[in-house]
Design a protein around this motif. Sequence first.
Motif, PDB file in Angstrom:
ATOM      1  N   MET A 162      19.258  26.421 -16.842  1.00  0.00           N
ATOM      2  CA  MET A 162      18.099  25.856 -16.171  1.00  0.00           C
ATOM      3  C   MET A 162      18.409  24.401 -15.815  1.00  0.00           C
ATOM      4  O   MET A 162      18.867  23.642 -16.655  1.00  0.00           O
ATOM      5  CB  MET A 162      16.903  25.920 -17.131  1.00  0.00           C
ATOM      6  N   ASP A 163      18.150  24.018 -14.574  1.00  0.00           N
ATOM      7  CA  ASP A 163      18.421  22.634 -14.165  1.00  0.00           C
ATOM      8  C   ASP A 163      17.309  21.707 -14.672  1.00  0.00           C
ATOM      9  O   ASP A 163      16.241  22.170 -15.058  1.00  0.00           O
ATOM     10  CB  ASP A 163      18.608  22.547 -12.647  1.00  0.00           C
ATOM     11  N   PRO A 164      17.572  20.388 -14.687  1.00  0.00           N
ATOM     12  CA  PRO A 164      16.573  19.435 -15.219  1.00  0.00           C
ATOM     13  C   PRO A 164      15.215  19.533 -14.521  1.00  0.00           C
ATOM     14  O   PRO A 164      14.182  19.415 -15.169  1.00  0.00           O
ATOM     15  CB  PRO A 164      17.213  18.064 -14.978  1.00  0.00           C
ATOM     16  N   LEU A 165      15.221  19.787 -13.213  1.00  0.00           N
ATOM     17  CA  LEU A 165      13.952  19.897 -12.490  1.00  0.00           C
ATOM     18  C   LEU A 165      13.130  21.061 -13.027  1.00  0.00           C
ATOM     19  O   LEU A 165      11.938  20.936 -13.284  1.00  0.00           O
ATOM     20  CB  LEU A 165      14.218  20.073 -10.993  1.00  0.00           C
ATOM     21  N   GLU A 166      13.782  22.192 -13.234  1.00  0.00           N
ATOM     22  CA  GLU A 166      13.091  23.362 -13.763  1.00  0.00           C
ATOM     23  C   GLU A 166      12.671  23.136 -15.217  1.00  0.00           C
ATOM     24  O   GLU A 166      11.576  23.508 -15.625  1.00  0.00           O
ATOM     25  CB  GLU A 166      14.008  24.582 -13.654  1.00  0.00           C
ATOM     26  N   LEU A 167      13.552  22.506 -15.993  1.00  0.00           N
ATOM     27  CA  LEU A 167      13.231  22.243 -17.403  1.00  0.00           C
ATOM     28  C   LEU A 167      12.038  21.315 -17.550  1.00  0.00           C
ATOM     29  O   LEU A 167      11.192  21.509 -18.416  1.00  0.00           O
ATOM     30  CB  LEU A 167      14.436  21.630 -18.114  1.00  0.00           C
ATOM     31  N   LEU A 168      11.977  20.291 -16.722  1.00  0.00           N
ATOM     32  CA  LEU A 168      10.894  19.313 -16.829  1.00  0.00           C
ATOM     33  C   LEU A 168       9.659  19.744 -16.054  1.00  0.00           C
ATOM     34  O   LEU A 168       8.626  19.095 -16.125  1.00  0.00           O
ATOM     35  CB  LEU A 168      11.378  17.948 -16.334  1.00  0.00           C
ATOM     36  N   GLY A 169       9.751  20.871 -15.337  1.00  0.00           N
ATOM     37  CA  GLY A 169       8.668  21.330 -14.495  1.00  0.00           C
ATOM     38  C   GLY A 169       7.634  22.175 -15.213  1.00  0.00           C
ATOM     39  O   GLY A 169       7.110  23.128 -14.643  1.00  0.00           O
ATOM     40  N   HIS A 170       7.345  21.833 -16.453  1.00  0.00           N
ATOM     41  CA  HIS A 170       6.307  22.533 -17.209  1.00  0.00           C
ATOM     42  C   HIS A 170       5.553  21.501 -18.031  1.00  0.00           C
ATOM     43  O   HIS A 170       6.162  20.654 -18.682  1.00  0.00           O
ATOM     44  CB  HIS A 170       6.935  23.586 -18.130  1.00  0.00           C
ATOM     45  N   PRO A 171       4.216  21.547 -18.030  1.00  0.00           N
ATOM     46  CA  PRO A 171       3.438  20.509 -18.728  1.00  0.00           C
ATOM     47  C   PRO A 171       3.745  20.389 -20.221  1.00  0.00           C
ATOM     48  O   PRO A 171       3.795  19.275 -20.743  1.00  0.00           O
ATOM     49  CB  PRO A 171       1.986  20.930 -18.511  1.00  0.00           C
ATOM     50  N   VAL A 172       3.970  21.493 -20.909  1.00  0.00           N
ATOM     51  CA  VAL A 172       4.252  21.409 -22.349  1.00  0.00           C
ATOM     52  C   VAL A 172       5.614  20.757 -22.575  1.00  0.00           C
ATOM     53  O   VAL A 172       5.759  19.881 -23.436  1.00  0.00           O
ATOM     54  CB  VAL A 172       4.177  22.794 -23.026  1.00  0.00           C
ATOM     55  N   ALA A 226      16.554  13.655 -19.063  1.00  0.00           N
ATOM     56  CA  ALA A 226      15.104  13.842 -18.978  1.00  0.00           C
ATOM     57  C   ALA A 226      14.521  13.173 -17.739  1.00  0.00           C
ATOM     58  O   ALA A 226      13.346  12.822 -17.710  1.00  0.00           O
ATOM     59  CB  ALA A 226      14.441  13.309 -20.238  1.00  0.00           C
ATOM     60  N   THR A 227      15.353  12.972 -16.741  1.00  0.00           N
ATOM     61  CA  THR A 227      14.888  12.376 -15.493  1.00  0.00           C
ATOM     62  C   THR A 227      15.446  13.179 -14.320  1.00  0.00           C
ATOM     63  O   THR A 227      16.443  13.879 -14.453  1.00  0.00           O
ATOM     64  CB  THR A 227      15.347  10.908 -15.348  1.00  0.00           C
ATOM     65  N   ILE A 228      14.798  13.054 -13.198  1.00  0.00           N
ATOM     66  CA  ILE A 228      15.235  13.705 -11.972  1.00  0.00           C
ATOM     67  C   ILE A 228      15.999  12.660 -11.166  1.00  0.00           C
ATOM     68  O   ILE A 228      15.484  11.567 -10.914  1.00  0.00           O
ATOM     69  CB  ILE A 228      14.018  14.231 -11.159  1.00  0.00           C
ATOM     70  N   SER A 229      17.219  12.979 -10.766  1.00  0.00           N
ATOM     71  CA  SER A 229      18.043  12.024 -10.019  1.00  0.00           C
ATOM     72  C   SER A 229      17.445  11.765  -8.645  1.00  0.00           C
ATOM     73  O   SER A 229      16.690  12.586  -8.102  1.00  0.00           O
ATOM     74  CB  SER A 229      19.469  12.556  -9.871  1.00  0.00           C
ATOM     75  N   THR A 281      18.426  14.569  -6.299  1.00  0.00           N
ATOM     76  CA  THR A 281      17.603  15.779  -6.463  1.00  0.00           C
ATOM     77  C   THR A 281      16.233  15.561  -5.838  1.00  0.00           C
ATOM     78  O   THR A 281      15.727  16.429  -5.116  1.00  0.00           O
ATOM     79  CB  THR A 281      17.469  16.152  -7.951  1.00  0.00           C
ATOM     80  N   ALA A 282      15.627  14.414  -6.095  1.00  0.00           N
ATOM     81  CA  ALA A 282      14.301  14.115  -5.537  1.00  0.00           C
ATOM     82  C   ALA A 282      14.336  14.128  -4.010  1.00  0.00           C
ATOM     83  O   ALA A 282      13.408  14.633  -3.370  1.00  0.00           O
ATOM     84  CB  ALA A 282      13.794  12.775  -6.052  1.00  0.00           C
ATOM     85  N   ALA A 283      15.416  13.618  -3.424  1.00  0.00           N
ATOM     86  CA  ALA A 283      15.526  13.578  -1.965  1.00  0.00           C
ATOM     87  C   ALA A 283      15.638  14.976  -1.370  1.00  0.00           C
ATOM     88  O   ALA A 283      15.262  15.187  -0.211  1.00  0.00           O
ATOM     89  CB  ALA A 283      16.728  12.734  -1.550  1.00  0.00           C
ATOM     90  N   ALA A 284      16.141  15.929  -2.140  1.00  0.00           N
ATOM     91  CA  ALA A 284      16.337  17.295  -1.635  1.00  0.00           C
ATOM     92  C   ALA A 284      15.113  18.195  -1.851  1.00  0.00           C
ATOM     93  O   ALA A 284      15.119  19.352  -1.429  1.00  0.00           O
ATOM     94  CB  ALA A 284      17.563  17.915  -2.312  1.00  0.00           C
ATOM     95  N   LEU A 285      14.079  17.682  -2.498  1.00  0.00           N
ATOM     96  CA  LEU A 285      12.902  18.510  -2.781  1.00  0.00           C
ATOM     97  C   LEU A 285      12.112  18.814  -1.513  1.00  0.00           C
ATOM     98  O   LEU A 285      11.981  17.969  -0.631  1.00  0.00           O
ATOM     99  CB  LEU A 285      11.993  17.815  -3.793  1.00  0.00           C
ATOM    100  N   THR A 286      11.561  20.000  -1.478  1.00  0.00           N
ATOM    101  CA  THR A 286      10.686  20.394  -0.374  1.00  0.00           C
ATOM    102  C   THR A 286       9.275  19.880  -0.643  1.00  0.00           C
ATOM    103  O   THR A 286       8.954  19.512  -1.787  1.00  0.00           O
ATOM    104  CB  THR A 286      10.641  21.930  -0.237  1.00  0.00           C
ATOM    105  N   PRO A 287       8.417  19.885   0.355  1.00  0.00           N
ATOM    106  CA  PRO A 287       7.017  19.512   0.086  1.00  0.00           C
ATOM    107  C   PRO A 287       6.385  20.379  -1.009  1.00  0.00           C
ATOM    108  O   PRO A 287       5.633  19.868  -1.841  1.00  0.00           O
ATOM    109  CB  PRO A 287       6.329  19.721   1.444  1.00  0.00           C
ATOM    110  N   ASP A 288       6.696  21.676  -1.036  1.00  0.00           N
ATOM    111  CA  ASP A 288       6.147  22.531  -2.093  1.00  0.00           C
ATOM    112  C   ASP A 288       6.700  22.149  -3.466  1.00  0.00           C
ATOM    113  O   ASP A 288       5.981  22.212  -4.466  1.00  0.00           O
ATOM    114  CB  ASP A 288       6.412  24.014  -1.798  1.00  0.00           C
ATOM    115  N   ASP A 289       7.972  21.752  -3.535  1.00  0.00           N
ATOM    116  CA  ASP A 289       8.544  21.272  -4.798  1.00  0.00           C
ATOM    117  C   ASP A 289       7.782  20.040  -5.278  1.00  0.00           C
ATOM    118  O   ASP A 289       7.472  19.905  -6.459  1.00  0.00           O
ATOM    119  CB  ASP A 289      10.022  20.907  -4.646  1.00  0.00           C
TER     120      ASP A 289
END
Length: 181
Positions: A1-11, A78-81, A84-92
């Motif tokens: 799981m990539d950091p974005l997916e790992l950090l993409g949950h509130p818990v 524990a951070t998004i580079s 990675t942030a630049a490659a995110l879609t509007p839905d992301d």
Amino acid sequence: MDPLELLGHPVRLRIVHALRGGHLLTTAQLCARIRDVSKATVYRHLELLTAGDVLEVADERRVRGAVERRYRLHQERATISAETAAALTPDDHRRGFAVAMTALLAEFNAYLDQEHAAPAKDPVGYRQHAVWLSEDELLTMVGELRRAIAPLLANGPAPGRSQYLLSPILFPVAETPAEAE
């Protein structure tokens, strides 16, 4: 799981918040801090964060026949580079913002649910300001905020210190058709 997916949950995000600043916490301590989440759920998310190398087991000890582990955060994982942030879609971005707001709301409710919560005294803030800025003014403001906040991020737990969540949120307001012309 990539950091974005790992950090993409509130818990998982709340677990990361709890471990920032050099905290070493056990599952029991995390469960006591995140009271609105079941122990099984906290265990499951700890396992995912550990398997994803966002957390590591700092040490272990035997307690009444069971192994108690204390966890440590890998801050750099524990951070998004920026890439990675630049490659995110509007839905992301929508999903990421929703996760961040869900975690923030849960943390705020946990704070308010404490018997000694005193929002006026602590001081709690959640104001929104609409500001008109040129691109240069915006970049200057963001730079000044970063310079003010960055050195404090290295602070760890110490007598007289309490942990606070600071959540700067900045985005351009959608233009009305008249403004766009």
